[in-house]
Design a protein around this motif. Structure first.
Motif, PDB file in Angstrom:
ATOM      1  N   LYS A  29     -10.107  41.255  32.538  1.00  0.00           N
ATOM      2  CA  LYS A  29      -8.798  41.599  33.091  1.00  0.00           C
ATOM      3  C   LYS A  29      -8.208  42.888  32.541  1.00  0.00           C
ATOM      4  CE  LYS A  29      -4.256  39.626  33.868  1.00  0.00           C
ATOM      5  NZ  LYS A  29      -3.389  38.484  33.628  1.00  0.00           N
ATOM      6  N   GLY A  30      -8.334  43.157  31.268  1.00  0.00           N
ATOM      7  CA  GLY A  30      -7.674  44.310  30.664  1.00  0.00           C
ATOM      8  C   GLY A  30      -8.398  45.635  30.786  1.00  0.00           C
ATOM      9  N   ILE A  31      -9.584  45.635  31.338  1.00  0.00           N
ATOM     10  CA  ILE A  31     -10.376  46.866  31.408  1.00  0.00           C
ATOM     11  C   ILE A  31      -9.993  47.644  32.666  1.00  0.00           C
ATOM     12  CG2 ILE A  31     -12.695  47.865  31.419  1.00  0.00           C
ATOM     13  CD1 ILE A  31     -11.902  46.149  28.881  1.00  0.00           C
ATOM     14  N   LYS A  35      -0.280  58.999  30.863  1.00  0.00           N
ATOM     15  CA  LYS A  35      -0.641  57.650  30.407  1.00  0.00           C
ATOM     16  C   LYS A  35      -1.268  57.741  29.016  1.00  0.00           C
ATOM     17  CE  LYS A  35      -1.129  55.160  34.666  1.00  0.00           C
ATOM     18  NZ  LYS A  35       0.047  54.352  34.652  1.00  0.00           N
ATOM     19  N   ARG A  36      -1.017  56.726  28.228  1.00  0.00           N
ATOM     20  CA  ARG A  36      -1.639  56.618  26.904  1.00  0.00           C
ATOM     21  C   ARG A  36      -3.021  55.978  27.105  1.00  0.00           C
ATOM     22  NH1 ARG A  36       0.125  56.546  21.392  1.00  0.00           N
ATOM     23  NH2 ARG A  36      -0.927  54.942  20.161  1.00  0.00           N
ATOM     24  N   VAL A  37      -4.052  56.825  27.090  1.00  0.00           N
ATOM     25  CA  VAL A  37      -5.416  56.373  27.352  1.00  0.00           C
ATOM     26  C   VAL A  37      -6.066  55.926  26.043  1.00  0.00           C
ATOM     27  CG1 VAL A  37      -7.694  57.048  28.202  1.00  0.00           C
ATOM     28  CG2 VAL A  37      -5.626  57.892  29.356  1.00  0.00           C
ATOM     29  N   VAL A  38      -6.567  54.702  26.064  1.00  0.00           N
ATOM     30  CA  VAL A  38      -7.276  54.120  24.927  1.00  0.00           C
ATOM     31  C   VAL A  38      -8.753  54.053  25.300  1.00  0.00           C
ATOM     32  CG1 VAL A  38      -7.527  52.084  23.448  1.00  0.00           C
ATOM     33  CG2 VAL A  38      -5.265  52.726  24.331  1.00  0.00           C
ATOM     34  N   VAL A  39      -9.599  54.435  24.357  1.00  0.00           N
ATOM     35  CA  VAL A  39     -11.039  54.421  24.597  1.00  0.00           C
ATOM     36  C   VAL A  39     -11.742  53.659  23.486  1.00  0.00           C
ATOM     37  CG1 VAL A  39     -13.126  55.871  24.603  1.00  0.00           C
ATOM     38  CG2 VAL A  39     -11.132  56.569  25.909  1.00  0.00           C
ATOM     39  N   ALA A  91      -7.642  46.405  21.773  1.00  0.00           N
ATOM     40  CA  ALA A  91      -7.596  47.797  22.223  1.00  0.00           C
ATOM     41  C   ALA A  91      -6.608  47.954  23.378  1.00  0.00           C
ATOM     42  CB  ALA A  91      -8.986  48.267  22.640  1.00  0.00           C
ATOM     43  N   LYS A  92      -6.593  47.012  24.286  1.00  0.00           N
ATOM     44  CA  LYS A  92      -5.711  47.092  25.462  1.00  0.00           C
ATOM     45  C   LYS A  92      -4.245  47.159  25.039  1.00  0.00           C
ATOM     46  CE  LYS A  92      -4.541  47.009  29.777  1.00  0.00           C
ATOM     47  NZ  LYS A  92      -4.784  48.139  30.668  1.00  0.00           N
ATOM     48  N   LYS A  93      -3.892  46.522  23.953  1.00  0.00           N
ATOM     49  CA  LYS A  93      -2.509  46.493  23.472  1.00  0.00           C
ATOM     50  C   LYS A  93      -2.027  47.858  22.975  1.00  0.00           C
ATOM     51  CE  LYS A  93      -2.940  41.728  21.839  1.00  0.00           C
ATOM     52  NZ  LYS A  93      -2.974  40.884  20.611  1.00  0.00           N
ATOM     53  N   LEU A  94      -2.946  48.792  22.779  1.00  0.00           N
ATOM     54  CA  LEU A  94      -2.606  50.073  22.146  1.00  0.00           C
ATOM     55  C   LEU A  94      -2.257  51.181  23.136  1.00  0.00           C
ATOM     56  CD1 LEU A  94      -5.355  50.004  19.385  1.00  0.00           C
ATOM     57  CD2 LEU A  94      -2.920  49.467  19.131  1.00  0.00           C
ATOM     58  N   GLY A  95      -2.277  50.878  24.422  1.00  0.00           N
ATOM     59  CA  GLY A  95      -1.979  51.934  25.391  1.00  0.00           C
ATOM     60  C   GLY A  95      -1.799  51.412  26.798  1.00  0.00           C
ATOM     61  N   ASP A  96      -1.795  52.366  27.737  1.00  0.00           N
ATOM     62  CA  ASP A  96      -1.561  52.051  29.148  1.00  0.00           C
ATOM     63  C   ASP A  96      -2.840  51.857  29.946  1.00  0.00           C
ATOM     64  OD1 ASP A  96       1.237  52.595  28.779  1.00  0.00           O
ATOM     65  OD2 ASP A  96       0.749  54.743  28.904  1.00  0.00           O
ATOM     66  N   PHE A  97      -3.927  52.454  29.489  1.00  0.00           N
ATOM     67  CA  PHE A  97      -5.153  52.502  30.272  1.00  0.00           C
ATOM     68  C   PHE A  97      -6.335  52.378  29.333  1.00  0.00           C
ATOM     69  CE2 PHE A  97      -8.550  54.430  32.745  1.00  0.00           C
ATOM     70  CZ  PHE A  97      -8.265  54.070  34.056  1.00  0.00           C
ATOM     71  N   LEU A  98      -7.145  51.325  29.485  1.00  0.00           N
ATOM     72  CA  LEU A  98      -8.298  51.102  28.610  1.00  0.00           C
ATOM     73  C   LEU A  98      -9.585  51.506  29.325  1.00  0.00           C
ATOM     74  CD1 LEU A  98      -9.644  50.149  26.030  1.00  0.00           C
ATOM     75  CD2 LEU A  98      -9.474  47.792  26.871  1.00  0.00           C
ATOM     76  N   TRP A  99     -10.245  52.502  28.752  1.00  0.00           N
ATOM     77  CA  TRP A  99     -11.476  53.072  29.309  1.00  0.00           C
ATOM     78  C   TRP A  99     -12.608  52.778  28.340  1.00  0.00           C
ATOM     79  CZ3 TRP A  99     -10.852  58.417  31.976  1.00  0.00           C
ATOM     80  CH2 TRP A  99     -12.001  58.742  32.703  1.00  0.00           C
TER      81      TRP A  99
END
Length: 176
Positions: free
Chosen positions: A96-98, A32-36, A55-63
Motif C-alpha cells: 500500500k505505501g509504495i 514533494k518530499r521524496v523518500v528512497v 520509510a513511508k512515514k518520512l515523506g510524501d512519496f516512497l520510491w
C-alpha cells in the motif's frame, strides 16, 4: 516473461518507472518530499515490510529501487536472486505505501539516486554512515538528502531465512 504484462491492471497500484524515465518522472514530483530506499528484496520478509512502512512515514512519496538480477548475483552470489527482478518489483510495489518502483541494473544504486535526488534516503540499521557505498554517499550529500537508518526487525534477514530453510531441509533429510 520478464515484465509486468503478466499482472492484472488492478494488481498494479504503483508507478513502475524504467531507469530511462526516472529523471523525467522526478520532475513531476517537484514540491514533494521524496523518500528512497533500495535493495535486492529477495525472499520478502517482515524485516523488509518494517523498513518500507517506516520509510513511508518520512515523506510524501516512497520510491523503491530494486537491484536487477545480475547485480544481485554480484552482491549475493551465484545462487541468487531466488526470483527475477520484475517479480520482486511487483511484490514490493503491491504494498500500500509504495508509490514507485524502479529496477536498476548496476551493482550500486549510484545512478538511480543521482536521478531521483531524494530528500530522504533510508536503509536498515545493518548499514551505518561508514558502511554506505562511498559513491552513493557522495550523490546523497550532493542532493542534501537526509540519511536515516531504520532499526532492524529482530532475527529477520534474507540470509537468516535462507539458513533456516537449509537447516530445515537438512533436518527433514535426517528424519527420513
Amino acid at each position: 516473461m520478464n515484465d509486468f504484462s503478466m499482472l492484472p491492471p488492478a494488481g498494479q497500484n504503483f508507478w513502475f518507472i524504467p531507469m530511462e524515465e526516472v529523471a523525467l518522472f522526478r520532475r513531476f514530483l517537484k514540491g514533494k518530499r521524496v523518500v528512497v530506499t533500495n535493495g535486492c528484496f529477495d525472499l520478502f520478509h517482515v524485516g523488509h515490510l518494517t523498513l518500507l512502512n517506516e520509510a513511508k512515514k518520512l515523506g510524501d512519496f516512497l520510491w523503491v529501487g530494486i537491484n536487477g538480477d545480475q547485480s544481485v548475483r554480484e552482491l549475493k552470489g551465484d545462487n541468487r536472486p531466488f526470483f527475477p527482478a520484475w517479480e520482486r518489483a511487483a511484490i514490493v510495489g503491491s504494498l500500500k505505501g509504495i508509490d514507485a518502483v524502479t529496477i536498476f541494473t548496476e551493482k550500486r544504486a549510484t545512478r538511480f539516486l543521482s536521478l531521483v535526488k531524494p530528500a530522504v534516503y533510508v536503509k536498515g540499521a545493518d548499514y551505518t554512515s561508514q558502511s554506505l557505498d562511498q559513491e552513493e554517499k557522495e550523490v546523497l550529500n550532493s542532493c542534501q538528502a537526509l540519511i536515516k537508518f531504520i532499526p532492524l526487525y529482530p532475527d529477520r534477514s534474507t540470509s537468516s531465512t535462507v539458513e533456516r530453510i537449509r537447516k530445515g531441509s537438512l533436518m527433514a533429510e535426517q528424519n527420513k
